[in-house]
Motif scaffolding. Structure first.
Motif, PDB file in Angstrom:
ATOM      1  N   GLN A   1       4.326  -3.448   8.333  1.00 52.79           N
ATOM      2  CA  GLN A   1       4.834  -4.685   7.735  1.00 52.79           C
ATOM      3  C   GLN A   1       6.255  -4.528   7.209  1.00 52.79           C
ATOM      4  OE1 GLN A   1       2.958  -7.540   8.027  1.00 52.79           O
ATOM      5  NE2 GLN A   1       1.784  -6.056   9.216  1.00 52.79           N
ATOM      6  N   SER A   2       6.821  -3.356   7.392  1.00 58.42           N
ATOM      7  CA  SER A   2       8.160  -3.000   6.918  1.00 58.42           C
ATOM      8  C   SER A   2       8.362  -3.325   5.439  1.00 58.42           C
ATOM      9  CB  SER A   2       9.251  -3.647   7.783  1.00 58.42           C
ATOM     10  OG  SER A   2       9.274  -5.051   7.640  1.00 58.42           O
ATOM     11  N   GLN A   3       7.325  -3.055   4.659  1.00 58.08           N
ATOM     12  CA  GLN A   3       7.422  -3.221   3.212  1.00 58.08           C
ATOM     13  C   GLN A   3       7.692  -1.860   2.594  1.00 58.08           C
ATOM     14  OE1 GLN A   3       3.853  -5.026   1.743  1.00 58.08           O
ATOM     15  NE2 GLN A   3       4.016  -6.773   3.100  1.00 58.08           N
ATOM     16  N   ASP A   4       8.459  -1.859   1.550  1.00 59.07           N
ATOM     17  CA  ASP A   4       8.754  -0.601   0.865  1.00 59.07           C
ATOM     18  C   ASP A   4       7.654  -0.341  -0.165  1.00 59.07           C
ATOM     19  OD1 ASP A   4      10.026   1.691   0.053  1.00 59.07           O
ATOM     20  OD2 ASP A   4      11.360   0.628  -1.326  1.00 59.07           O
ATOM     21  N   TRP A   5       6.466  -0.042   0.330  1.00 55.48           N
ATOM     22  CA  TRP A   5       5.322   0.165  -0.550  1.00 55.48           C
ATOM     23  C   TRP A   5       4.980   1.631  -0.703  1.00 55.48           C
ATOM     24  CZ3 TRP A   5       0.860   2.571   1.056  1.00 55.48           C
ATOM     25  CH2 TRP A   5       0.764   2.819   2.420  1.00 55.48           C
ATOM     26  N   VAL A   6       5.646   2.498   0.025  1.00 53.01           N
ATOM     27  CA  VAL A   6       5.276   3.900   0.048  1.00 53.01           C
ATOM     28  C   VAL A   6       5.904   4.636  -1.139  1.00 53.01           C
ATOM     29  CG1 VAL A   6       5.054   5.932   1.526  1.00 53.01           C
ATOM     30  CG2 VAL A   6       5.281   3.690   2.565  1.00 53.01           C
ATOM     31  N   GLY A   7       5.731   4.088  -2.310  1.00 52.83           N
ATOM     32  CA  GLY A   7       6.231   4.742  -3.506  1.00 52.83           C
ATOM     33  C   GLY A   7       5.264   5.823  -3.942  1.00 52.83           C
TER      34      GLY A   7
ATOM     35  N   GLN B   1      -2.297   0.423  -5.915  1.00 51.99           N
ATOM     36  CA  GLN B   1      -2.242  -0.966  -6.389  1.00 51.99           C
ATOM     37  C   GLN B   1      -2.073  -1.934  -5.222  1.00 51.99           C
ATOM     38  OE1 GLN B   1      -2.952  -2.035  -9.389  1.00 51.99           O
ATOM     39  NE2 GLN B   1      -2.659  -4.141  -8.754  1.00 51.99           N
ATOM     40  N   VAL B   2      -1.224  -1.590  -4.274  1.00 49.77           N
ATOM     41  CA  VAL B   2      -1.011  -2.450  -3.105  1.00 49.77           C
ATOM     42  C   VAL B   2      -2.294  -2.535  -2.279  1.00 49.77           C
ATOM     43  CG1 VAL B   2       0.266  -2.706  -0.937  1.00 49.77           C
ATOM     44  CG2 VAL B   2       1.478  -2.081  -3.025  1.00 49.77           C
ATOM     45  N   ILE B   3      -2.978  -1.416  -2.101  1.00 50.86           N
ATOM     46  CA  ILE B   3      -4.237  -1.415  -1.349  1.00 50.86           C
ATOM     47  C   ILE B   3      -5.263  -2.301  -2.047  1.00 50.86           C
ATOM     48  CG2 ILE B   3      -6.201   0.027  -0.681  1.00 50.86           C
ATOM     49  CD1 ILE B   3      -4.130   2.232  -0.016  1.00 50.86           C
ATOM     50  N   LYS B   4      -5.339  -2.231  -3.358  1.00 52.84           N
ATOM     51  CA  LYS B   4      -6.261  -3.099  -4.112  1.00 52.84           C
ATOM     52  C   LYS B   4      -5.916  -4.569  -3.898  1.00 52.84           C
ATOM     53  CE  LYS B   4      -7.380   0.225  -7.713  1.00 52.84           C
ATOM     54  NZ  LYS B   4      -7.221   0.592  -9.120  1.00 52.84           N
ATOM     55  N   GLN B   5      -4.629  -4.892  -3.856  1.00 56.03           N
ATOM     56  CA  GLN B   5      -4.220  -6.279  -3.628  1.00 56.03           C
ATOM     57  C   GLN B   5      -4.635  -6.759  -2.241  1.00 56.03           C
ATOM     58  OE1 GLN B   5      -0.012  -6.200  -4.370  1.00 56.03           O
ATOM     59  NE2 GLN B   5      -0.261  -6.047  -6.587  1.00 56.03           N
ATOM     60  N   VAL B   6      -4.490  -5.885  -1.242  1.00 60.87           N
ATOM     61  CA  VAL B   6      -4.881  -6.241   0.120  1.00 60.87           C
ATOM     62  C   VAL B   6      -6.393  -6.444   0.200  1.00 60.87           C
ATOM     63  CG1 VAL B   6      -4.999  -5.419   2.512  1.00 60.87           C
ATOM     64  CG2 VAL B   6      -2.881  -5.150   1.201  1.00 60.87           C
TER      65      VAL B   6
END
Length: 84
Positions: free
Chosen positions: A24-30, A37-42
């Motif tokens: 998704q070309s999101q800068d989520w790999v922090g 947190q992002v996985i929980k949102q998905v």
């Protein structure tokens, strides 16, 4: 075919989500906390049926699809996952 997300093992579901997010070309790999947190949102979007897990027999791939865009496609006569 649509696969209910709650039928996937948690580690498989997380892998599918991480793969999808990476495309998704999101800068989520922090850090790990951000990723979790992002996985929980998905997963929450899946619970609300906004995102669906799909399997394509032809390409042998699993993917996440926005439910709204999927509803615009012609649907098969039978849900293969639940028929067997």
């Amino acid at each position: 075919m649509i696969i209910p997300h709650d039928r996937l093992a948690p580690e498989v579901l997380n892998g599918v989500i991480e793969d999808w997010l990476s495309r998704q070309s999101q800068d989520w790999v922090g850090d790990v906390d951000d990723r979790d947190q992002v996985i929980k949102q998905v997963i929450e979007q899946m619970r609300r049926k906004q995102l669906l897990v799909t399997w394509d027999d032809e390409s042998q791939t699993i993917n996440l699809v926005d439910a709204e865009s999927l509803s615009q496609l012609p649907s098969p006569a039978e849900d293969e996952f639940n028929s067997g």
